[in-house]
Design an enzyme around this catalytic site. Structure first.
Site, mmCIF file in Angstrom:
data_model
loop_
_atom_site.group_PDB
_atom_site.id
_atom_site.type_symbol
_atom_site.label_atom_id
_atom_site.label_comp_id
_atom_site.label_asym_id
_atom_site.label_seq_id
_atom_site.Cartn_x
_atom_site.Cartn_y
_atom_site.Cartn_z
ATOM 1 N N GLU A 38 5.711 -7.216 10.227
ATOM 2 C CA GLU A 38 5.452 -8.196 9.165
ATOM 3 C C GLU A 38 6.715 -8.897 8.625
ATOM 4 O O GLU A 38 6.947 -8.941 7.424
ATOM 5 C CB GLU A 38 4.685 -7.523 8.017
ATOM 6 C CG GLU A 38 3.365 -6.927 8.484
ATOM 7 C CD GLU A 38 2.650 -6.088 7.416
ATOM 8 O OE1 GLU A 38 3.084 -6.085 6.265
ATOM 9 O OE2 GLU A 38 1.644 -5.442 7.756
ATOM 10 N N GLU A 40 -4.429 -2.931 14.442
ATOM 11 C CA GLU A 40 -4.912 -2.361 13.171
ATOM 12 C C GLU A 40 -6.304 -2.912 12.861
ATOM 13 O O GLU A 40 -6.600 -3.340 11.745
ATOM 14 C CB GLU A 40 -3.942 -2.702 12.029
ATOM 15 C CG GLU A 40 -2.523 -2.237 12.288
ATOM 16 C CD GLU A 40 -1.578 -2.450 11.111
ATOM 17 O OE1 GLU A 40 -2.039 -2.752 10.002
ATOM 18 O OE2 GLU A 40 -0.359 -2.317 11.324
HETATM 19 O O1 G3I Z 1 1.172 9.623 -0.781
HETATM 20 C C1 G3I Z 1 0.855 9.121 -2.085
HETATM 21 C C2 G3I Z 1 0.318 10.217 -2.933
HETATM 22 O O2 G3I Z 1 1.303 11.188 -3.143
HETATM 23 C C3 G3I Z 1 -0.129 9.596 -4.280
HETATM 24 O O3 G3I Z 1 -0.736 10.589 -5.052
HETATM 25 C C4 G3I Z 1 -1.138 8.472 -4.050
HETATM 26 C C5 G3I Z 1 -1.552 7.776 -5.346
HETATM 27 O O4 G3I Z 1 -1.770 6.409 -5.168
HETATM 28 O O5 G3I Z 1 -0.529 7.514 -3.233
HETATM 29 C C6 G3I Z 1 -0.169 8.015 -1.949
HETATM 30 O O6 G3I Z 1 0.418 6.996 -1.242
HETATM 31 C C7 G3I Z 1 -0.461 6.020 -0.727
HETATM 32 C C8 G3I Z 1 -0.285 5.974 0.791
HETATM 33 O O7 G3I Z 1 -1.032 4.914 1.326
HETATM 34 C C9 G3I Z 1 -0.715 7.269 1.457
HETATM 35 O O8 G3I Z 1 -2.066 7.487 1.271
HETATM 36 C C10 G3I Z 1 -0.096 4.661 -1.347
HETATM 37 O O9 G3I Z 1 -0.407 4.668 -2.725
HETATM 38 C C11 G3I Z 1 -0.844 3.554 -0.636
HETATM 39 O O10 G3I Z 1 -0.364 2.300 -1.104
HETATM 40 C C12 G3I Z 1 -0.612 3.661 0.839
HETATM 41 O O11 G3I Z 1 -1.352 2.635 1.446
HETATM 42 C C13 G3I Z 1 -1.046 2.384 2.816
HETATM 43 C C14 G3I Z 1 -0.508 0.970 2.943
HETATM 44 O O12 G3I Z 1 -0.274 0.685 4.301
HETATM 45 C C15 G3I Z 1 0.766 0.831 2.145
HETATM 46 O O13 G3I Z 1 1.469 -0.258 2.394
HETATM 47 C C16 G3I Z 1 -2.313 2.548 3.623
HETATM 48 O O14 G3I Z 1 -2.704 3.920 3.615
HETATM 49 C C17 G3I Z 1 -2.067 2.089 5.063
HETATM 50 O O15 G3I Z 1 -3.303 2.035 5.739
HETATM 51 C C18 G3I Z 1 -1.456 0.695 5.062
HETATM 52 O O16 G3I Z 1 -1.193 0.328 6.412
HETATM 53 C C19 G3I Z 1 -0.671 -0.994 6.610
HETATM 54 C C20 G3I Z 1 0.145 -0.959 7.886
HETATM 55 O O17 G3I Z 1 1.110 0.065 7.818
HETATM 56 C C21 G3I Z 1 0.794 -2.320 8.136
HETATM 57 N N1 G3I Z 1 -0.178 -3.393 8.137
HETATM 58 C C22 G3I Z 1 -1.075 -3.426 6.984
HETATM 59 C C23 G3I Z 1 -1.748 -2.086 6.800
HETATM 60 C C24 G3I Z 1 -2.756 -2.128 5.725
HETATM 61 O O18 G3I Z 1 -2.117 -2.346 4.510
#
Ligand code: G3I
Length: 369
Positions: free
Chosen positions: A158, A263
């Site tokens: 990205e 994805e």
């Molecule tokens: O690990 C923490 C946890 O400790 C905490 O309690 C919780 C509370 O919100 O958050 C957890 O972290 C989260 C993490 O996923 C793991 O579950 C984050 O808040 C959350 O923002 C994060 O989201 C991920 C996102 O990328 C972040 O940018 C999604 O799971 C993941 O599917 C998403 O993947 C991205 C690709 O890498 C790139 N392309 C877009 C795609 C979708 O956004």
């Protein structure tokens, strides 16, 4: 319901067989995506920590049965794998590699350079020299550790804006627009046995695609290895950009690149914008979450029709497409339950919250009959 009819005789037979030999599980009645598309492209899923640790036996069985490639949803991102300047945390990534090896699943590692989910310390690095050291050490340490253990890397994720210009990320600010070429150069030296990809969302859209082509040409013209391009494929129900997708497959393949859909999910809930910029959010209100108690048949059928059209296109270009990866195993896992509105009930994948195949699954499989 109509989609199940075709498989009923087979299912009935298997149920009787199950009763008699007492060995077959419910999931064994299902066709397997990885087998059905074996001669076309590999079929992947994103995996989260619970899945890598096999906490749910139903999920574990489905993953091993259906997929031959997997991408870590979060655990190889910088904030987790490289939390401090000189501290790396390989525990979960190593677990994923071992889990995938055990299940004959090839790993697409994700991702070395991304402006999001960076460790806090990276934002505090002041001097350009120190930032360069962080950038180089990060890529070479991680890429070298997993060389030969993972199949491929999303080296840069990205880096582009919607209009095809470079995103004003911390990498651009500190290192200038040659940072993408540098990232591939460092990764190629550290991981000679690993395929290296550029990955983005909306890079099938004409303007962003043009920027993506220019970026990749720059890497190629510098004599640096890049093996493929990932189109993430976070699309919306009834709005699949099939023409743009087809043109993109053709144009990227003409550059000598392997093309991947990395994805894939099709969102069924309301959203005001396309793409997957995680910094964009929308306000929560009850009308934004209409299918809390289940997906109406009419929407289920639309979803199935969209997936059918998409896979028909993928099959038409099977000679150019290396991999199709879903962003999650089942609807319950999907990041779209939490973004851009938290706490919604979304239905973007081929398997439902009980790990049962949805009508969309059967439509996709039926393309090969
Ligand atoms: O690990 C923490 C946890 O400790 C905490 O309690 C919780 C509370 O919100 O958050 C957890 O972290 C989260 C993490 O996923 C793991 O579950 C984050 O808040 C959350 O923002 C994060 O989201 C991920 C996102 O990328 C972040 O940018 C999604 O799971 C993941 O599917 C998403 O993947 C991205 C690709 O890498 C790139 N392309 C877009 C795609 C979708 O956004």
């Amino acid at each position: 319901m109509i989609y199940y009819k075709k498989y009923m005789p087979c299912a009935l037979f298997l149920m009787l067989l199950t009763a008699s030999v007492g060995q077959l599980t419910a999931q064994e009645k299902l066709p397997c995506l990885k087998k059905v598309f074996k001669k076309d492209f590999t079929i992947g899923t994103a995996l989260n920590t619970a899945q890598i640790e096999e906490r749910d036996p139903k999920a574990a069985a489905l993953i091993a049965e259906q997929f031959n490639t997997a991408t870590p949803e979060n655990i190889m991102k910088a904030e987790i794998i490289h939390p401090k300047w000189d501290t790396y945390n390989f525990e979960l990534a190593d677990k994923m590699v071992a889990y995938c090896k055990k299940n004959n699943i090839a790993v697409n590692a994700h991702t070395l350079i991304w402006h999001s989910q960076l460790p806090r310390f990276a934002y505090g690095i002041q001097s350009v020299d120190s930032f360069k050291t962080f950038f180089t050490n990060h890529i070479s340490t991680i890429a070298a550790r997993y060389d030969g253990k993972v199949f491929s890397w999303d080296v840069v994720n990205e880096a582009l804006n919607e209009d095809g210009t470079m995103r004003n990320s911390v990498f651009l600010k500190k290192l200038g627009d040659s940072f993408v070429t540098s990232a591939f150069r460092i990764a190629a030296a550290a991981a000679p046995n690993t395929e290296l990809y550029y990955n983005d969302y909306n890079n099938e859209q004409p303007k962003k695609r043009a920027g993506c082509i220019a970026l990749i040409k720059k890497i190629q013209e510098a004599g640096v290895r890049i093996d493929g391009v990932g189109i993430q494929g976070h699309w919306h129900l009834g709005k699949l950009p099939l023409k743009d997708i087809e043109e993109s497959i053709e144009q990227y393949a003409a550059m000598g690149l392997k093309v991947m859909f990395t994805e894939l999910d099709i969102e069924v809930l309301k959203r005001d914008f396309e793409g997957a910029d995680v910094s964009q959010r929308m306000k929560s209100d009850p009308t934004m979450d209409p299918y809390k108690n289940g997906l109406p048949d009419s929407i289920q059928e639309k979803l199935a029709a969209d997936y059918e059209a998409l896979f028909a296109l993928f099959l038409k270009h099977r000679d150019k497409i290396e991999r199709v990866t879903f962003w999650g195993v089942d609807d319950g896992q999907s990041w779209l339950n939490g973004w851009p509105v938290p706490g919604r009930t979304n239905y973007p994948l081929l398997f439902d919250r009980e790990f049962k195949a949805k009508p969309a699954f059967y439509k996709v499989i039926a393309l090969k009959k």
